[in-house]
Design a protein around this motif. Structure first.
Motif, mmCIF file in Angstrom:
data_model
loop_
_atom_site.group_PDB
_atom_site.id
_atom_site.type_symbol
_atom_site.label_atom_id
_atom_site.label_comp_id
_atom_site.label_asym_id
_atom_site.label_seq_id
_atom_site.Cartn_x
_atom_site.Cartn_y
_atom_site.Cartn_z
ATOM 1 N N GLY A 115 -1.691 -15.754 8.359
ATOM 2 C CA GLY A 115 -1.315 -14.740 9.339
ATOM 3 C C GLY A 115 0.143 -14.353 9.320
ATOM 4 O O GLY A 115 0.712 -13.987 10.355
ATOM 5 N N ALA A 116 0.784 -14.405 8.151
ATOM 6 C CA ALA A 116 2.217 -14.136 8.061
ATOM 7 C C ALA A 116 2.485 -12.657 7.800
ATOM 8 O O ALA A 116 1.677 -11.955 7.200
ATOM 9 C CB ALA A 116 2.841 -14.965 6.940
ATOM 10 N N VAL A 117 3.651 -12.197 8.256
ATOM 11 C CA VAL A 117 4.155 -10.873 7.899
ATOM 12 C C VAL A 117 5.048 -11.058 6.677
ATOM 13 O O VAL A 117 6.039 -11.797 6.744
ATOM 14 C CB VAL A 117 4.961 -10.249 9.046
ATOM 15 C CG1 VAL A 117 5.571 -8.920 8.613
ATOM 16 C CG2 VAL A 117 4.068 -10.056 10.264
ATOM 17 N N PRO A 118 4.728 -10.447 5.547
ATOM 18 C CA PRO A 118 5.535 -10.646 4.339
ATOM 19 C C PRO A 118 6.983 -10.237 4.551
ATOM 20 O O PRO A 118 7.284 -9.246 5.224
ATOM 21 C CB PRO A 118 4.850 -9.740 3.310
ATOM 22 C CG PRO A 118 3.447 -9.609 3.795
ATOM 23 C CD PRO A 118 3.549 -9.599 5.283
ATOM 24 N N GLN A 119 7.889 -10.998 3.943
ATOM 25 C CA GLN A 119 9.323 -10.745 4.081
ATOM 26 C C GLN A 119 9.854 -9.791 3.025
ATOM 27 O O GLN A 119 10.974 -9.301 3.155
ATOM 28 C CB GLN A 119 10.093 -12.078 3.986
ATOM 29 C CG GLN A 119 9.780 -13.055 5.102
ATOM 30 C CD GLN A 119 10.594 -14.330 4.982
ATOM 31 O OE1 GLN A 119 11.467 -14.464 4.129
ATOM 32 N NE2 GLN A 119 10.318 -15.290 5.852
ATOM 33 N N THR A 120 9.091 -9.537 1.984
ATOM 34 C CA THR A 120 9.580 -8.745 0.858
ATOM 35 C C THR A 120 8.565 -7.672 0.489
ATOM 36 O O THR A 120 7.390 -7.741 0.861
ATOM 37 C CB THR A 120 9.817 -9.640 -0.371
ATOM 38 O OG1 THR A 120 8.555 -10.166 -0.821
ATOM 39 C CG2 THR A 120 10.763 -10.795 -0.046
ATOM 40 N N ALA A 121 9.039 -6.683 -0.278
ATOM 41 C CA ALA A 121 8.138 -5.626 -0.777
ATOM 42 C C ALA A 121 7.071 -6.218 -1.691
ATOM 43 O O ALA A 121 5.907 -5.797 -1.660
ATOM 44 C CB ALA A 121 8.941 -4.564 -1.505
ATOM 45 N N LEU A 122 7.458 -7.194 -2.510
ATOM 46 C CA LEU A 122 6.481 -7.841 -3.386
ATOM 47 C C LEU A 122 5.435 -8.571 -2.562
ATOM 48 O O LEU A 122 4.237 -8.534 -2.870
ATOM 49 C CB LEU A 122 7.183 -8.803 -4.343
ATOM 50 C CG LEU A 122 6.279 -9.533 -5.339
ATOM 51 C CD1 LEU A 122 5.580 -8.540 -6.261
ATOM 52 C CD2 LEU A 122 7.090 -10.537 -6.162
ATOM 53 N N GLY A 123 5.861 -9.231 -1.490
ATOM 54 C CA GLY A 123 4.915 -9.935 -0.630
ATOM 55 C C GLY A 123 3.938 -8.995 0.048
ATOM 56 O O GLY A 123 2.734 -9.287 0.137
ATOM 57 N N ALA A 124 4.434 -7.846 0.518
ATOM 58 C CA ALA A 124 3.548 -6.864 1.146
ATOM 59 C C ALA A 124 2.531 -6.333 0.144
ATOM 60 O O ALA A 124 1.354 -6.147 0.465
ATOM 61 C CB ALA A 124 4.372 -5.721 1.726
ATOM 62 N N ALA A 125 2.984 -6.084 -1.083
ATOM 63 C CA ALA A 125 2.083 -5.574 -2.118
ATOM 64 C C ALA A 125 1.028 -6.605 -2.493
ATOM 65 O O ALA A 125 -0.152 -6.273 -2.654
ATOM 66 C CB ALA A 125 2.887 -5.173 -3.351
ATOM 67 N N LEU A 126 1.426 -7.872 -2.633
ATOM 68 C CA LEU A 126 0.469 -8.917 -2.977
ATOM 69 C C LEU A 126 -0.544 -9.099 -1.859
ATOM 70 O O LEU A 126 -1.745 -9.248 -2.118
ATOM 71 C CB LEU A 126 1.196 -10.229 -3.261
ATOM 72 C CG LEU A 126 0.284 -11.422 -3.603
ATOM 73 C CD1 LEU A 126 -0.452 -11.187 -4.918
ATOM 74 C CD2 LEU A 126 1.100 -12.719 -3.666
ATOM 75 N N GLN A 127 -0.078 -9.092 -0.613
ATOM 76 C CA GLN A 127 -1.002 -9.236 0.510
ATOM 77 C C GLN A 127 -2.015 -8.092 0.532
ATOM 78 O O GLN A 127 -3.216 -8.317 0.689
ATOM 79 C CB GLN A 127 -0.227 -9.272 1.823
ATOM 80 C CG GLN A 127 -1.090 -9.595 3.037
ATOM 81 C CD GLN A 127 -0.287 -9.625 4.315
ATOM 82 O OE1 GLN A 127 -0.075 -8.606 4.952
ATOM 83 N NE2 GLN A 127 0.182 -10.820 4.693
ATOM 84 N N ASP A 128 -1.539 -6.859 0.345
ATOM 85 C CA ASP A 128 -2.453 -5.724 0.308
ATOM 86 C C ASP A 128 -3.446 -5.840 -0.842
ATOM 87 O O ASP A 128 -4.648 -5.597 -0.679
ATOM 88 C CB ASP A 128 -1.662 -4.420 0.166
ATOM 89 C CG ASP A 128 -1.126 -3.905 1.488
ATOM 90 O OD1 ASP A 128 -1.157 -4.656 2.495
ATOM 91 O OD2 ASP A 128 -0.645 -2.760 1.517
ATOM 92 N N ALA A 129 -2.951 -6.202 -2.020
ATOM 93 C CA ALA A 129 -3.816 -6.282 -3.200
ATOM 94 C C ALA A 129 -4.906 -7.334 -3.016
ATOM 95 O O ALA A 129 -6.076 -7.111 -3.372
ATOM 96 C CB ALA A 129 -2.978 -6.598 -4.433
ATOM 97 N N ASP A 130 -4.556 -8.471 -2.453
ATOM 98 C CA ASP A 130 -5.535 -9.531 -2.240
ATOM 99 C C ASP A 130 -6.565 -9.110 -1.199
ATOM 100 O O ASP A 130 -7.767 -9.373 -1.350
ATOM 101 C CB ASP A 130 -4.817 -10.808 -1.814
ATOM 102 C CG ASP A 130 -5.737 -12.014 -1.800
ATOM 103 O OD1 ASP A 130 -6.437 -12.247 -2.807
ATOM 104 O OD2 ASP A 130 -5.761 -12.740 -0.787
ATOM 105 N N ARG A 131 -6.115 -8.433 -0.149
ATOM 106 C CA ARG A 131 -7.053 -7.988 0.880
ATOM 107 C C ARG A 131 -7.964 -6.883 0.379
ATOM 108 O O ARG A 131 -9.135 -6.809 0.783
ATOM 109 C CB ARG A 131 -6.276 -7.543 2.128
ATOM 110 C CG ARG A 131 -5.613 -8.715 2.827
ATOM 111 C CD ARG A 131 -4.895 -8.346 4.101
ATOM 112 N NE ARG A 131 -4.278 -9.544 4.669
ATOM 113 C CZ ARG A 131 -3.680 -9.605 5.857
ATOM 114 N NH1 ARG A 131 -3.600 -8.517 6.615
ATOM 115 N NH2 ARG A 131 -3.157 -10.745 6.286
ATOM 116 N N LEU A 132 -7.457 -6.022 -0.500
ATOM 117 C CA LEU A 132 -8.314 -4.982 -1.064
ATOM 118 C C LEU A 132 -9.502 -5.581 -1.798
ATOM 119 O O LEU A 132 -10.601 -5.031 -1.772
ATOM 120 C CB LEU A 132 -7.510 -4.091 -2.019
ATOM 121 C CG LEU A 132 -6.613 -3.041 -1.383
ATOM 122 C CD1 LEU A 132 -5.806 -2.320 -2.463
ATOM 123 C CD2 LEU A 132 -7.427 -2.038 -0.575
#
Length: 221
Positions: A115-132
């Motif tokens: 349940g974390a909010v990513p701290q970086t652009a790479l983290g946001a992209a990885l979180q989105d990609a995994d959820r997709l």
């Protein structure tokens, strides 16, 4: 047969070594396999086109290197353990301290369970990609695969949409749509991720509507 990872590993000479390490340590299952890693890598690059491709692929390859079963009591700690493993191994594979930490932060923050909010652009992209990869037709296949692995029933025989009971996705596979999958749309942080999530969520809703038709019951609200 050519591996789906082959073109992705070609982005940097260090990546084949990362993949060999992941292969030696990751516990693969029906929903967390080589194909999943390849799909997550492609979408991580699409969701963060300004980030170095080598870091996007490295993050995707390593995000499940510690892969605990869905019903494991320490499941929420898997991404933190994966991040620790990244910090311990990537420097030996030729990654700088900065690159290693970028990958580790993304891996740590990607997890839905954490349940974390990513701290970086790479983290946001990885979180989105995994959820997709949990949505759309692939999401239907993956949730069914995990349900079979855990021995879950397909659905509650009298209340398949959990309208008069609490959803229980440890017992019924279809309940996972209501505890998690249909709640993902709206949690995406990148524009490419948001657009694709909307499209894939419609696919899952269409699947449930067809399931309702075959069960001869009203579709879920």
């Amino acid at each position: 047969m050519t591996s789906p990872l082959a073109p992705l590993l070609a982005h940097d000479p260090r990546l084949p070594g990362v993949w060999r390490w992941v292969q030696a340590h990751m516990h693969a299952d029906a929903a967390h396999d080589e194909g999943h890693l390849a799909r997550v890598a492609r979408w991580t690059m699409r969701c963060a086109p300004a980030e170095p491709a080598v870091l996007a692929v490295a993050a995707a390859l390593t995000h499940d290197v510690v892969n605990l079963p869905k019903n494991h009591p320490e499941r929420a700690q898997a991404s933190e353990r994966s991040a620790q493993a990244v910090r311990g191994h990537l420097p030996g594979l030729g990654f700088t301290a900065f690159e290693t930490e970028e990958v580790a932060l993304a891996v740590r923050d990607h997890s839905f369970s954490r349940g974390a909010v990513p701290q970086t652009a790479l983290g946001a992209a990885l979180q989105d990609a995994d959820r997709l990869d949990a949505l759309g037709a692939l999401g239907v296949l993956r949730v069914a695969g995990v349900g079979g692995q855990l021995g879950r029933a397909l659905l509650h025989p009298e209340d398949p949409w959990a309208q008069a009971r609490e959803p229980d996705d440890l017992t019924y596979t279809v309940d996972h749509f209501f505890t998690k999958l249909l709640r993902l749309d709206g949690t995406f942080r990148t524009l490419p991720g948001q657009a694709e999530a909307r499209r894939r969520t419609l696919t899952m809703r269409a699947f449930l509507a067809e399931l309702a038709s075959e069960l001869e019951v009203a579709p879920p609200a």
